[in-house]
Design an enzyme around this catalytic site. Sequence first.
Site, PDB file in Angstrom:
ATOM      1  N   THR A 228       0.855  -1.179   0.000  1.00 34.96           N
ATOM      2  CA  THR A 228       0.000   0.000   0.000  1.00 34.96           C
ATOM      3  C   THR A 228       0.895   1.234   0.000  1.00 34.96           C
ATOM      4  O   THR A 228       2.046   1.175   0.442  1.00 34.96           O
ATOM      5  CB  THR A 228      -0.927   0.031   1.246  1.00 34.96           C
ATOM      6  OG1 THR A 228      -1.739   1.202   1.199  1.00 34.96           O
ATOM      7  CG2 THR A 228      -0.145   0.046   2.549  1.00 34.96           C
TER       8      THR A 228
ATOM      9  N   ASN B 125      -0.377   3.847   1.525  1.00 40.67           N
ATOM     10  CA  ASN B 125      -1.098   4.566   2.567  1.00 40.67           C
ATOM     11  C   ASN B 125      -0.440   4.350   3.943  1.00 40.67           C
ATOM     12  O   ASN B 125      -0.519   3.256   4.508  1.00 40.67           O
ATOM     13  CB  ASN B 125      -2.547   4.022   2.547  1.00 40.67           C
ATOM     14  CG  ASN B 125      -3.425   4.660   3.585  1.00 40.67           C
ATOM     15  OD1 ASN B 125      -2.951   5.333   4.498  1.00 40.67           O
ATOM     16  ND2 ASN B 125      -4.719   4.435   3.451  1.00 40.67           N
TER      17      ASN B 125
ATOM     18  N   LYS C 253      -2.557   2.769   6.664  1.00 42.23           N
ATOM     19  CA  LYS C 253      -2.727   1.313   6.590  1.00 42.23           C
ATOM     20  C   LYS C 253      -1.492   0.614   7.170  1.00 42.23           C
ATOM     21  O   LYS C 253      -1.618  -0.396   7.857  1.00 42.23           O
ATOM     22  CB  LYS C 253      -2.964   0.905   5.139  1.00 42.23           C
ATOM     23  CG  LYS C 253      -3.637  -0.427   5.012  1.00 42.23           C
ATOM     24  CD  LYS C 253      -4.151  -0.693   3.624  1.00 42.23           C
ATOM     25  CE  LYS C 253      -5.658  -0.669   3.573  1.00 42.23           C
ATOM     26  NZ  LYS C 253      -6.176  -1.108   2.278  1.00 42.23           N
TER      27      LYS C 253
ATOM     28  N   ASP D  71      -7.443  -6.253   1.116  1.00 39.87           N
ATOM     29  CA  ASP D  71      -8.440  -5.593   0.291  1.00 39.87           C
ATOM     30  C   ASP D  71      -9.759  -5.711   1.034  1.00 39.87           C
ATOM     31  O   ASP D  71     -10.049  -6.749   1.632  1.00 39.87           O
ATOM     32  CB  ASP D  71      -8.538  -6.238  -1.092  1.00 39.87           C
ATOM     33  CG  ASP D  71      -9.296  -5.340  -2.053  1.00 39.87           C
ATOM     34  OD1 ASP D  71      -8.999  -4.133  -2.109  1.00 39.87           O
ATOM     35  OD2 ASP D  71     -10.209  -5.829  -2.747  1.00 39.87           O
ATOM     36  N   SER D  72     -10.523  -4.636   1.031  1.00 44.40           N
ATOM     37  CA  SER D  72     -11.739  -4.646   1.834  1.00 44.40           C
ATOM     38  C   SER D  72     -12.823  -3.824   1.174  1.00 44.40           C
ATOM     39  O   SER D  72     -12.552  -3.059   0.244  1.00 44.40           O
ATOM     40  CB  SER D  72     -11.426  -4.062   3.217  1.00 44.40           C
ATOM     41  OG  SER D  72     -10.925  -2.746   3.076  1.00 44.40           O
TER      42      SER D  72
ATOM     43  N   PHE E 171     -13.501   6.364   8.793  1.00 47.07           N
ATOM     44  CA  PHE E 171     -13.346   6.788   7.407  1.00 47.07           C
ATOM     45  C   PHE E 171     -14.380   6.049   6.566  1.00 47.07           C
ATOM     46  O   PHE E 171     -15.126   5.207   7.064  1.00 47.07           O
ATOM     47  CB  PHE E 171     -11.927   6.471   6.917  1.00 47.07           C
ATOM     48  CG  PHE E 171     -11.681   4.995   6.703  1.00 47.07           C
ATOM     49  CD1 PHE E 171     -11.457   4.160   7.770  1.00 47.07           C
ATOM     50  CD2 PHE E 171     -11.712   4.439   5.417  1.00 47.07           C
ATOM     51  CE1 PHE E 171     -11.255   2.797   7.586  1.00 47.07           C
ATOM     52  CE2 PHE E 171     -11.512   3.067   5.223  1.00 47.07           C
ATOM     53  CZ  PHE E 171     -11.284   2.248   6.313  1.00 47.07           C
TER      54      PHE E 171
ATOM     55  N   TYR F  63     -17.270   4.421   4.714  1.00 46.70           N
ATOM     56  CA  TYR F  63     -18.710   4.266   4.967  1.00 46.70           C
ATOM     57  C   TYR F  63     -19.029   4.176   6.468  1.00 46.70           C
ATOM     58  O   TYR F  63     -20.164   3.878   6.839  1.00 46.70           O
ATOM     59  CB  TYR F  63     -19.232   3.013   4.259  1.00 46.70           C
ATOM     60  CG  TYR F  63     -19.023   3.022   2.749  1.00 46.70           C
ATOM     61  CD1 TYR F  63     -19.981   3.561   1.900  1.00 46.70           C
ATOM     62  CD2 TYR F  63     -17.868   2.497   2.175  1.00 46.70           C
ATOM     63  CE1 TYR F  63     -19.793   3.579   0.521  1.00 46.70           C
ATOM     64  CE2 TYR F  63     -17.666   2.511   0.790  1.00 46.70           C
ATOM     65  CZ  TYR F  63     -18.636   3.061  -0.021  1.00 46.70           C
ATOM     66  OH  TYR F  63     -18.440   3.080  -1.385  1.00 46.70           O
TER      67      TYR F  63
ATOM     68  N   LYS G  18     -13.685  -0.616  17.485  1.00 49.77           N
ATOM     69  CA  LYS G  18     -13.818  -0.953  16.060  1.00 49.77           C
ATOM     70  C   LYS G  18     -12.908  -2.144  15.716  1.00 49.77           C
ATOM     71  O   LYS G  18     -13.315  -3.062  15.013  1.00 49.77           O
ATOM     72  CB  LYS G  18     -13.514   0.255  15.159  1.00 49.77           C
ATOM     73  CG  LYS G  18     -13.796  -0.072  13.687  1.00 49.77           C
ATOM     74  CD  LYS G  18     -13.576   1.055  12.713  1.00 49.77           C
ATOM     75  CE  LYS G  18     -13.633   0.507  11.281  1.00 49.77           C
ATOM     76  NZ  LYS G  18     -13.230   1.444  10.249  1.00 49.77           N
TER      77      LYS G  18
HETATM   78  P1  IMP Z   1      -9.169  -0.773   0.248  1.00 52.52           P
HETATM   79  O1  IMP Z   1      -9.236  -2.025   1.044  1.00 52.52           O
HETATM   80  O2  IMP Z   1      -8.106   0.143   0.708  1.00 52.52           O
HETATM   81  O3  IMP Z   1      -9.157  -1.053  -1.238  1.00 52.52           O
HETATM   82  O4  IMP Z   1     -10.495   0.067   0.539  1.00 52.52           O
HETATM   83  C1  IMP Z   1     -11.740  -0.269   0.077  1.00 52.52           C
HETATM   84  C2  IMP Z   1     -12.796   0.762   0.382  1.00 52.52           C
HETATM   85  O5  IMP Z   1     -13.789   0.098   1.155  1.00 52.52           O
HETATM   86  C3  IMP Z   1     -12.388   1.987   1.184  1.00 52.52           C
HETATM   87  O6  IMP Z   1     -11.992   3.051   0.390  1.00 52.52           O
HETATM   88  C4  IMP Z   1     -13.690   2.323   1.914  1.00 52.52           C
HETATM   89  O7  IMP Z   1     -14.507   3.066   1.061  1.00 52.52           O
HETATM   90  C5  IMP Z   1     -14.300   0.960   2.130  1.00 52.52           C
HETATM   91  N1  IMP Z   1     -13.934   0.423   3.449  1.00 52.52           N
HETATM   92  C6  IMP Z   1     -13.113  -0.628   3.722  1.00 52.52           C
HETATM   93  N2  IMP Z   1     -13.023  -0.826   5.051  1.00 52.52           N
HETATM   94  C7  IMP Z   1     -13.771   0.132   5.615  1.00 52.52           C
HETATM   95  C8  IMP Z   1     -14.057   0.460   6.985  1.00 52.52           C
HETATM   96  O8  IMP Z   1     -13.582  -0.143   7.959  1.00 52.52           O
HETATM   97  N3  IMP Z   1     -14.881   1.500   7.165  1.00 52.52           N
HETATM   98  C9  IMP Z   1     -15.432   2.217   6.153  1.00 52.52           C
HETATM   99  N4  IMP Z   1     -15.192   1.975   4.885  1.00 52.52           N
HETATM  100  C10 IMP Z   1     -14.364   0.927   4.605  1.00 52.52           C
END
Ligand code: IMP
Length: 194
Positions: A9, A11, A14, A68-69, A147, A149, A170
């Site tokens: 990442t 970020n 992260k 990834d989430s 952050f 949602y 959390k």
């Molecule tokens: P990534 O895993 O960095 O690709 O993020 C995926 C996207 O999913 C993020 O930009 C958020 O919009 C959303 N997301 C993932 N995890 C969370 C969380 O814990 N809270 C709120 N939004 C989330």
Amino acid sequence: MTKLLIVATGNPGKLREMQTYLADSDWELTLKPEELEIEETGDTFAANACLKASQVAQATGSWAIADDSGLQVDALQGAPGVYSARYGKTDSDRIARLLKELGDTPNRQAQFVCAVAIARPDGIIALQSEGYCRGEILHAPRGHGGFGYDPVFYVPETHLTFAEMTPEVKRSVSHRGKAFVDLLQKLPHLNNNY
Ligand code: IMP
């Protein structure tokens, strides 16, 4: 002996979060090189975590970890899913689009999913884990923390949205927290004498 694990990442937030989860392990975490861009072309969270970990490992010749989430809403057939980050330009755009698409739908059930993968220096995936957090999408945002949602994701057992929780709470209920608990249980079985 401490071993280097590259976090796939750019970020720093992260990186810090993963350092917290892996604080008691013998891995030293560091960010991937900035110029190394990886496109998330997978159609599942696990596929994206694996491709990010694998490509960063191969490019750096080190062990790599990626996650990834995203959010899956039942009444939207799993959307925004792997497109969660690309659902709008800003967090408030993404929330506005989600609330508009859900409208007054009574079924507000949803889940956050987090997939984590660790790749060996040759790119082979050595370990995978996944975590889920079920909840409900509110009709309007609540809370100011977190952050993405977080302000519209309500977890009934806690009577709080993700945005109303302390970081500790959390971590204990979230998809990411659970994926890392699973990962930590599997970590001792990893053959890292590669
Ligand atoms: P990534 O895993 O960095 O690709 O993020 C995926 C996207 O999913 C993020 O930009 C958020 O919009 C959303 N997301 C993932 N995890 C969370 C969380 O814990 N809270 C709120 N939004 C989330």
